[in-house]
Design a protein around this motif. Structure first.
Motif, short mmCIF file in Angstrom:
data_model
loop_
_atom_site.label_atom_id
_atom_site.label_comp_id
_atom_site.label_asym_id
_atom_site.label_seq_id
_atom_site.Cartn_x
_atom_site.Cartn_y
_atom_site.Cartn_z
N PRO A 102 -20.54 -24.03 13.08
CA PRO A 102 -21.62 -24.69 12.32
C PRO A 102 -21.16 -25.80 11.40
CG PRO A 102 -21.90 -22.30 12.27
CD PRO A 102 -20.57 -22.56 12.92
N GLU A 103 -19.96 -25.68 10.84
CA GLU A 103 -19.50 -26.67 9.86
C GLU A 103 -18.91 -27.93 10.48
OE1 GLU A 103 -15.78 -23.95 10.31
OE2 GLU A 103 -17.97 -23.81 10.54
N VAL A 104 -18.77 -27.95 11.80
CA VAL A 104 -18.05 -29.05 12.45
C VAL A 104 -18.70 -30.42 12.25
CG1 VAL A 104 -17.37 -29.98 14.71
CG2 VAL A 104 -16.82 -27.61 14.11
N PRO A 105 -19.99 -30.61 12.53
CA PRO A 105 -20.55 -31.96 12.40
C PRO A 105 -20.42 -32.55 11.00
CG PRO A 105 -22.02 -30.58 13.69
CD PRO A 105 -20.99 -29.67 13.11
N ALA A 106 -20.76 -31.78 9.97
CA ALA A 106 -20.67 -32.28 8.61
C ALA A 106 -19.23 -32.57 8.21
CB ALA A 106 -21.30 -31.28 7.64
N MET A 107 -18.30 -31.73 8.65
CA MET A 107 -16.89 -31.93 8.34
C MET A 107 -16.38 -33.22 8.95
SD MET A 107 -13.68 -31.62 9.96
CE MET A 107 -14.09 -30.61 11.39
N VAL A 194 1.46 -32.82 9.17
CA VAL A 194 0.92 -31.94 8.14
C VAL A 194 -0.10 -31.05 8.84
CG1 VAL A 194 -0.35 -31.81 5.97
CG2 VAL A 194 1.22 -33.73 6.39
N THR A 195 0.08 -29.75 8.77
CA THR A 195 -0.76 -28.89 9.60
C THR A 195 -1.61 -27.94 8.77
OG1 THR A 195 1.01 -27.25 9.85
CG2 THR A 195 0.86 -28.96 11.53
N ALA A 196 -2.79 -27.66 9.30
CA ALA A 196 -3.70 -26.68 8.72
C ALA A 196 -4.07 -25.68 9.80
CB ALA A 196 -4.95 -27.36 8.18
N TRP A 197 -3.84 -24.42 9.51
CA TRP A 197 -4.20 -23.33 10.43
C TRP A 197 -5.55 -22.77 10.00
CZ3 TRP A 197 -2.12 -17.74 9.95
CH2 TRP A 197 -2.63 -16.94 11.00
N VAL A 198 -6.52 -22.82 10.88
CA VAL A 198 -7.84 -22.24 10.60
C VAL A 198 -7.80 -20.79 11.06
CG1 VAL A 198 -10.32 -22.49 10.95
CG2 VAL A 198 -8.86 -24.51 10.99
N LEU A 216 -6.56 -22.00 6.14
CA LEU A 216 -7.96 -22.04 5.73
C LEU A 216 -8.77 -21.01 6.50
CD1 LEU A 216 -8.43 -25.92 5.87
CD2 LEU A 216 -7.78 -24.55 3.89
N ALA A 217 -9.86 -20.57 5.92
CA ALA A 217 -10.73 -19.60 6.59
C ALA A 217 -11.68 -20.27 7.57
CB ALA A 217 -11.52 -18.79 5.56
N ASP A 218 -11.99 -21.54 7.34
CA ASP A 218 -12.84 -22.30 8.25
C ASP A 218 -12.54 -23.78 8.02
OD1 ASP A 218 -14.33 -23.20 5.99
OD2 ASP A 218 -15.71 -21.52 6.16
N LEU A 219 -13.38 -24.66 8.56
CA LEU A 219 -13.08 -26.09 8.55
C LEU A 219 -13.70 -26.84 7.37
CD1 LEU A 219 -13.69 -26.63 12.35
CD2 LEU A 219 -11.50 -26.96 11.22
N THR A 220 -14.43 -26.17 6.52
CA THR A 220 -15.16 -26.88 5.49
C THR A 220 -14.25 -27.61 4.50
OG1 THR A 220 -15.31 -24.84 4.19
CG2 THR A 220 -17.19 -25.39 5.60
N GLY A 221 -13.05 -27.10 4.28
CA GLY A 221 -12.13 -27.70 3.32
C GLY A 221 -11.28 -28.82 3.86
N ILE A 222 -11.45 -29.17 5.13
CA ILE A 222 -10.59 -30.19 5.74
C ILE A 222 -10.73 -31.57 5.09
CG2 ILE A 222 -10.13 -31.48 7.87
CD1 ILE A 222 -8.82 -28.72 7.78
N PRO A 223 -11.94 -32.07 4.82
CA PRO A 223 -12.03 -33.40 4.20
C PRO A 223 -11.29 -33.50 2.86
CG PRO A 223 -14.14 -32.80 5.14
CD PRO A 223 -13.28 -31.57 5.20
#
Length: 229
Positions: A102-107, A194-198, A216-223
């Protein structure tokens, strides 16, 4: 070094790999699948990845669509469903149109607004990736979709990660690489990204020579991460 480019794994990261089995199980007449779709989805995904690694190690490359079918066939047989050709076809059709989280488009929109380049780097074959991106409606938020087919070997081979610099002209340290696969995030870190593991499932960190810089627990914090990194 500032992050200029955000690169995402596709399956399990942007797209929910359990969605095909879950949706098939909810259809009328699929009561048998309804009781085991979670285990089927897990087995399908596990074998899909195992076969990609084995093919990479042995040099017996086939595209990810073939590997996906092989993994499904193993999972169907493991659960006594190997004779159900209709179910097999339905699951494969659904896999080509997996739901995005669900968070993908906004992210992705936030990254584009911040001026970051965005792309997928996936084991997926070009055709199956194109179908998934179109189904999720995120094509306009991506600068490119990179497939391992350009390298002829699956992740985590270094030549796959090379595709990012070849396409965007970036140094590894300018790239935020995001994956829901712990082994992929670790290998990307070893490459220099630089890597982020979801880590949606809260799993332990993989015991590899490298570790992701962020978990991270999901993708919302990526930006925010891309701005701060």
């Amino acid at each position: 070094m500032a992050i200029t480019t955000c690169i995402f794994d596709a399956y399990g990261t942007l797209f929910d790999v359990t969605a095909a089995a879950r949706e098939a199980a909810s259809a009328p007449g699929c009561e048998r699948l309804a009781g085991l779709w979670v285990r089927l989805a897990e087995d399908w995904r596990r074998k899909q990845l195992e076969y990609s690694w084995l093919r990479a190690i042995t040099g017996a490359h086939a595209d990810f669509w073939q590997v996906t079918q092989d993994g499904l066939d193993w999972a169907l047989e493991a659960h006594g469903l190997q004779g159900d050709a209709r179910l097999r076809a339905r699951l494969l059709d659904l896999y080509r149109a997996l739901s995005a989280y669900p968070e993908v488009p906004a992210m992705l929109a936030a990254l584009k607004q911040a001026g970051k380049a965005t792309a997928i780097l996936s084991n997926g074959a070009p055709g199956m990736l194109a179908s998934a991106v179109a189904s999720a409606g995120i094509g306009g938020l991506l600068d490119d979709v990179l497939s391992v087919e350009s390298a002829g070997v699956f992740k985590p081979h270094r030549s796959v990660y090379d595709l990012v610099g070849q396409r965007f002209g970036t140094a590894p340290g300018q790239v935020l690489f995001v994956s829901a696969n712990g082994w992929d995030a670790a290998a990307g870190a070893g490459y220099g990204f630089v890597t982020a593991w979801v880590n949606r499932a809260g799993a332990p960190v993989d015991r590899m020579p490298w570790r992701p810089a962020h978990v991270l627990a999901d993708l919302t914090g990526i930006p925010a991460l891309a701005e701060a990194a």
